[in-house]
Scaffold this active site. Structure first.
Site, PDB file in Angstrom:
ATOM      1  N   ARG A  36     -14.831  27.543  18.465  1.00 13.72           N
ATOM      2  CA  ARG A  36     -14.855  28.867  17.860  1.00 13.72           C
ATOM      3  C   ARG A  36     -15.808  29.788  18.616  1.00 13.72           C
ATOM      4  NH1 ARG A  36     -12.740  28.286  12.604  1.00 13.72           N
ATOM      5  NH2 ARG A  36     -11.040  26.795  12.848  1.00 13.72           N
ATOM      6  N   ARG A  58     -12.990  35.926  13.574  1.00 16.41           N
ATOM      7  CA  ARG A  58     -11.695  35.505  13.045  1.00 16.41           C
ATOM      8  C   ARG A  58     -10.654  36.581  13.338  1.00 16.41           C
ATOM      9  NH1 ARG A  58     -10.553  34.905   8.184  1.00 16.41           N
ATOM     10  NH2 ARG A  58      -9.650  32.821   8.144  1.00 16.41           N
ATOM     11  N   GLY A 107      -4.614  33.444   8.819  1.00 14.40           N
ATOM     12  CA  GLY A 107      -5.717  33.849   9.680  1.00 14.40           C
ATOM     13  C   GLY A 107      -6.573  32.661  10.052  1.00 14.40           C
ATOM     14  N   GLU A 164       1.358  29.460  14.003  1.00 16.04           N
ATOM     15  CA  GLU A 164       0.931  28.153  13.518  1.00 16.04           C
ATOM     16  C   GLU A 164       0.984  28.033  12.000  1.00 16.04           C
ATOM     17  OE1 GLU A 164      -2.255  26.994  17.093  1.00 16.04           O
ATOM     18  OE2 GLU A 164      -2.979  27.492  15.085  1.00 16.04           O
TER      19      GLU A 164
END
Length: 302
Positions: free
Chosen positions: A166, A176, A205, A224
């Protein structure tokens, strides 16, 4: 029931408490990760659980009594908790207490069985007696144990294997990306939401990975999580959630293709009108703000 679920965001809780619930799940690591994400930094996870030292089915334990295959030993579960990123503050072996409790409960049920039978019925009383007999046998034969765990999400997350890919901004806020997926049928604009087990209905998200732009992450999350392809129309804005130390770039995403095969197809997805979506997300201020801005831009677009 789904109608009673509250739509919540990550980093939304100070405490998560589970009483003999984790052993019912095969993938305890995934469940621990969900708890980690739900907790604010400094939040506490409290668990009271059974663990299985042997295959319990060998002594006749039925499936609906207790499922313990996912927690094999106390130490192995502790290692999972730490790997997710929790700091273990207290780990207590409560096997003796549980064994004593089951023994005393069985004795009480047997001695007061007639009174219990009149109170809850013969079948229910018999099932309760059988349940505690089996639990008592499990503890006596050292097939199962019990433990109490108190752990905490760190105030500052420096290194977490699950978050190593991340990215963070200069303030240390996790980055994000949120795609607001829409399509227009006739004159009606519909919004695509997904259902998370912990949150209820929400907008797709996720985190911006290393080497990605937030726009790319939004397109990836749309594929996804809800299985759609399309085009980013515009950026809706950047939204900070200070209590969770995260910042989200939200995008208006026009869907051109809906797929049946995609990575997270086990989750439910559904099209809602904008008013319906707003009603579902009304308790999540950030997502509601994003959806309100999406509605404004869609109206101007038309």
């Amino acid at each position: 029931p789904s109608g009673l679920r509250r739509s919540v965001s990550e980093d939304d809780f100070d405490f998560v408490v589970s009483f003999t619930g984790f052993g019912l799940y095969k993938n305890t690591k995934s469940l621990l990760r969900q708890c980690f994400n739900l907790l604010r930094c400094g939040g506490c996870l409290y668990l009271e659980e059974f663990c299985s030292f042997k295959e319990t089915y060998r002594i006749g334990v039925v499936e609906d009594l207790i499922q313990l295959r996912s927690i094999r030993t106390i130490e192995s579960f502790k290692a999972k908790v730490q790997k997710v990123g929790f700091v273990v503050e207290k780990m207590i072996d409560s096997t003796d207490q549980w064994s004593s409790y089951c023994r005393k409960s069985l004795h009480s049920i047997i001695t007061e069985f007639e009174s219990l039978r009149r109170s809850i019925g013969t079948d229910s009383a018999a099932k309760l007696r059988a349940r505690y007999r089996k639990l008592n046998l499990l503890f006596q034969s050292s097939c199962i144990g019990g433990f109490r765990l108190v752990c905490r999400k760190p105030l500052v997350i420096k290194i977490n294997p699950l978050l190593s890919d991340r990215t963070f901004d200069s303030r240390g806020y996790r980055r994000r990306a949120i795609p607001v997926c829409f399509r227009t049928l006739s004159s009606d604009t519909m919004i695509l939401l997904l259902e998370r087990r912990s949150y209820g209905w929400t907008i797709p998200g996720g985190g911006v990975d290393q080497g990605e732009e937030s726009k790319d992450s939004a397109e990836r999350e749309a594929y996804e999580e809800v299985g759609v392809r399309g085009t980013i129309v515009n950026k809706l804005g950047a939204y900070d959630e200070h209590h969770g130390k995260k910042t989200s770039d939200a995008y208006l995403f026009e869907v051109s293709e809906v797929l049946t095969d995609y990575p997270e197809k086990d989750r439910k997805r559904r099209w809602f009108s904008i008013p319906e979506a707003m009603k579902l997300l009304q308790e999540n201020k950030t997502l509601l703000s994003i959806l309100q801005e999406a509605e404004r831009q869609l109206q101007n677009r038309n």
